[in-house]
Write a protein that holds these residues in place. Structure first.
Motif, short mmCIF file in Angstrom:
data_model
loop_
_atom_site.label_atom_id
_atom_site.label_comp_id
_atom_site.label_asym_id
_atom_site.label_seq_id
_atom_site.Cartn_x
_atom_site.Cartn_y
_atom_site.Cartn_z
N THR A 42 2.33 -4.04 -9.64
CA THR A 42 1.41 -3.07 -9.06
C THR A 42 2.20 -1.87 -8.55
O THR A 42 3.12 -2.01 -7.73
CB THR A 42 0.61 -3.68 -7.90
OG1 THR A 42 -0.16 -4.77 -8.40
CG2 THR A 42 -0.33 -2.64 -7.29
N VAL A 45 -2.12 1.69 -5.33
CA VAL A 45 -3.35 1.10 -4.79
C VAL A 45 -4.16 2.20 -4.13
O VAL A 45 -3.64 2.95 -3.30
CB VAL A 45 -3.05 -0.01 -3.77
CG1 VAL A 45 -4.34 -0.57 -3.18
CG2 VAL A 45 -2.22 -1.11 -4.40
N ASP A 46 -5.43 2.30 -4.49
CA ASP A 46 -6.35 3.24 -3.87
C ASP A 46 -7.66 2.51 -3.64
O ASP A 46 -8.45 2.32 -4.57
CB ASP A 46 -6.56 4.46 -4.77
CG ASP A 46 -7.49 5.50 -4.16
OD1 ASP A 46 -7.95 5.31 -3.01
OD2 ASP A 46 -7.78 6.52 -4.82
N ARG A 50 -6.40 -0.71 -8.49
CA ARG A 50 -4.96 -0.92 -8.59
C ARG A 50 -4.48 -0.55 -9.99
O ARG A 50 -5.19 -0.76 -10.97
CB ARG A 50 -4.58 -2.37 -8.28
CG ARG A 50 -4.89 -2.75 -6.84
CD ARG A 50 -4.73 -4.25 -6.57
NE ARG A 50 -5.12 -4.52 -5.19
CZ ARG A 50 -4.28 -4.57 -4.15
NH1 ARG A 50 -3.00 -4.41 -4.38
NH2 ARG A 50 -4.72 -4.78 -2.94
N THR A 288 5.49 -0.46 -4.41
CA THR A 288 4.05 -0.25 -4.49
C THR A 288 3.63 0.83 -3.50
O THR A 288 3.99 0.77 -2.32
CB THR A 288 3.28 -1.54 -4.18
OG1 THR A 288 3.67 -2.55 -5.13
CG2 THR A 288 1.78 -1.33 -4.25
N VAL A 290 0.50 2.58 -1.53
CA VAL A 290 -0.88 2.36 -1.08
C VAL A 290 -1.37 3.65 -0.43
O VAL A 290 -0.76 4.15 0.52
CB VAL A 290 -0.98 1.20 -0.07
CG1 VAL A 290 -2.42 1.03 0.41
CG2 VAL A 290 -0.46 -0.08 -0.69
N GLU A 307 -2.55 -4.94 3.08
CA GLU A 307 -1.67 -4.73 1.92
C GLU A 307 -0.24 -5.18 2.18
O GLU A 307 0.60 -5.07 1.31
CB GLU A 307 -1.69 -3.25 1.52
CG GLU A 307 -3.05 -2.73 1.08
CD GLU A 307 -3.53 -3.36 -0.21
OE1 GLU A 307 -2.69 -3.89 -0.97
OE2 GLU A 307 -4.74 -3.31 -0.47
#
Length: 590
Positions: A42, A45-46, A50, A288, A290, A307
């Motif tokens: 990943t 992330v929104d 993902r 990742t 976010v 998260e």
């Protein structure tokens, strides 16, 4: 000089490459490598959505091909005004692959700033959110572009690109968008999904892209906004080589790796949030990203917990709100390993209190879009962590603490910080007149910041030479605001200075000379808003004086004004307290 910007001298660039500082890769090349090595991990992330590294590689191709189908070519500029949402990252990576150059605007910018950016950058496309909060950014974009001889393609990002419940429909025949009519030529308008659809139909872009050429590592990858002190925004040219070095070095200094989960609380287009290490540094490290669409402490602390975020960056005024919310909700912050604080100097006692309350090391970050970034380290002694703004991230960063004649001051004394290095620009974009005094004869950037360097190499930022106000990380150019203030009825002259503020560090105070009824701060704020200026630039207090004091050479004596800016005065009127959500660049309904 290249088109509009000054590259590093050839021998200097060769030295950086030979030393392995510049790796000779483009962002597009790096993304291919990341997709191959971390494909299923990943990356972004929104909300509930993902994307893996492989997904980002595919989307970058679609964005690249979509813009190429619309005639965007290598070297073209694209103005970007988006909040924290995945489309910003998708767009940025796609433009990097194409060789087009994103120009970072902030969601909080209004008509005056956008028109200045349109004039300087001359973008062929303008990607803008439909709305941010209650602000109609699409309407602002249409107004800003009206009357231009060569209006850019408007690409609207939002749930409904035309604001009426359906994506913008294609015009029969060619443009795939609607038309916005203005006094001059019309702008084509299309929705973001339509652009992606065109890219998907076109297929993966060829190298070189038809009609252009593939980007190289010494090409521009972005134009960032300087905090500058003049009335129009100054654009900072960053290349693939230097920007990837900045992101990679920052990731190494901050200990980012594949297990990093970086929460983006500050506006994603802000250089601090994008590359220090930010979004780009996290991706370089295989971690990742976010995105927090809502910057409130309630939401962002819950995102840390949900998260399992390991790192987050804040500006100093946000820190007390985080501490207050933490005391109420007691979220699980056991995953958090690093709390970065930058954009302005955090008070020493607040840095210590944040560490004690949250149980997370505070890393002070001092830097600029122009290139130089300094960091404290978690293993630094507490005294250095809490009272200094760190050391340069790269041994190749050259710094000089100098007097008014550019001569080094004795160790430990205060002077202006001068710098150059493999990440620091050699000239602002299309700003030859400004460049003549922004750099020394031997190419050192005058930062305008007054610093003291300790024996450890750490810098303490003690003030600024620049004529600007730093309100919680927001850099307000005094000259720009003063020009607007002088247009107010019955205002004969105006000066804007910084006054100490316990919450924001500094706040803008206006001194006005009037020949009629003087305005209040509320009057001035409404006037500036009507003139298209971002709301955070409005003075929080207004003082009326008979005349502005002058120095011996006839310049306004702002040091004298600043010394009296905080003194009680019946004519001084305070604005309501700024909401926490508007502290960071581009937030809220300004």
């Amino acid at each position: 000089m290249r088109e509009g910007w000054e590259p590093w001298p050839v021998p200097t660039a060769a030295r950086y490459r030979q030393a392995g500082l510049w790796a000779g890769r483009t962002v597009g090349d790096l993304l291919r490598e990341l997709a191959a090595s971390h494909g299923g991990r990943t990356a972004l992330v929104d909300g509930a959505a993902r994307w893996t590294y492989a997904d980002l590689d595919v989307i970058a191709d679609r964005v690249c091909a979509g813009f190429a189908a619309r005639g965007v070519r290598h070297g073209d500029r694209v103005l970007v005004q988006l909040p924290n949402r995945a489309e910003f990252v998708h767009l940025w990576l796609g433009l990097a692959r194409l060789g087009a150059v994103p120009v970072h605007a902030m969601p909080g910018h209004r008509l005056a700033e956008i028109r200045a950016l349109l004039s300087t950058a001359e973008p062929v496309a303008y990607v803008v959110a439909e709305r941010v909060g209650r602000v109609n950014l699409r309407g602002l974009a249409e107004q800003a572009c009206a009357g231009l001889d060569r209006p850019p393609l408007l690409v609207i990002v939002g749930a409904h690109a035309d604001g009426s419940g359906a994506e913008v429909a294609g015009r029969a025949g060619s443009t795939g968008g609607s038309t916005v009519e203005g006094p001059g030529r019309a702008s084509d308008v299309m929705g973001w999904p339509a652009l992606l659809d065109e890219g998907e139909r076109a297929g993966p872009p060829a190298r070189p892209v038809v009609g252009g050429r593939a980007p190289t590592s010494d090409d521009l990858v972005a134009l960032l906004l300087s905090g500058g002190t003049t009335g129009t925004p100054k654009l900072v040219p960053r290349t693939h080589d230097d920007y990837l070095l900045a992101a990679r070095s920052a990731a190494e200094v901050c200990g980012f790796g594949t297990d990093t989960v970086y929460l983006v609380v500050l506006p994603v287009g802000f250089n601090f949030a994008f590359s220090s290490p930010g979004v780009l540094g996290t991706l370089v490290a295989g971690g990742t990203v976010v995105l927090a669409r809502d910057p409130s402490p309630t939401t962002t602390l819950r995102l840390v917990e949900r998260e399992r975020a390991t790192a987050v960056a804040l500006t100093p005024p946000l820190v007390p709100y985080w501490l207050d919310e933490f005391a109420i909700s007691r979220p699980d912050l056991s995953s958090l390993r690093l709390l970065q604080v930058g954009g302005a100097r955090i008070p020493d006692d607040l840095a210590a209190r944040a560490e004690a309350t949250l149980g997370v090391p505070v890393q002070q970050v001092y830097g600029m879009a122009e290139g130089l970034v300094c960091y404290t380290q978690p293993d630094d002694p507490a005294e250095l962590r809490h009272t200094t703004q760190g050391r340069p991230m790269s041994p190749a960063d050259e710094i000089v603490v100098a007097d008014e004649d550019d001569r080094p001051v004795p160790p430990g004394e205060v002077g202006e910080l001068l710098t150059r290095g493999p990440c620091t620009l050699r000239g602002y974009y299309r700003a030859e007149a400004h460049n003549r005094f922004a750099f020394t004869a031997d190419g050192l950037l005058r930062t305008g910041d007054l610093v003291r360097q300790l024996p450890s190499g750490h810098l303490q930022v003690v003030g600024r030479v620049k004529d600007q106000v730093n309100k919680g990380g927001e850099k307000i150019a005094a000259v720009e605001v003063e020009e607007h203030l002088r247009a107010y009825p019955h205002v004969v002259d105006a000066a804007l200075v910084a006054a100490p503020d316990p919450k924001w560090g500094e706040c803008p105070v206006a001194f006005l000379v009037c020949d009629g009824p003087p305005p209040t701060a509320r009057d001035v704020a409404a006037f500036l808003r009507e003139r298209g200026l971002a709301a955070y630039k409005a003075p929080e207090r207004v003082r009326v004086v008979d005349a502005l004091p002058l120095t011996a050479v006839g310049k306004v004596d702002k040091r004298s004004l600043a010394a009296t800016a905080s003194a009680p005065e019946a004519t001084m009127t305070a604005l309501p307290e700024t909401p926490a959500a508007s502290v960071a660049r581009g937030w809220a309904d300004r």
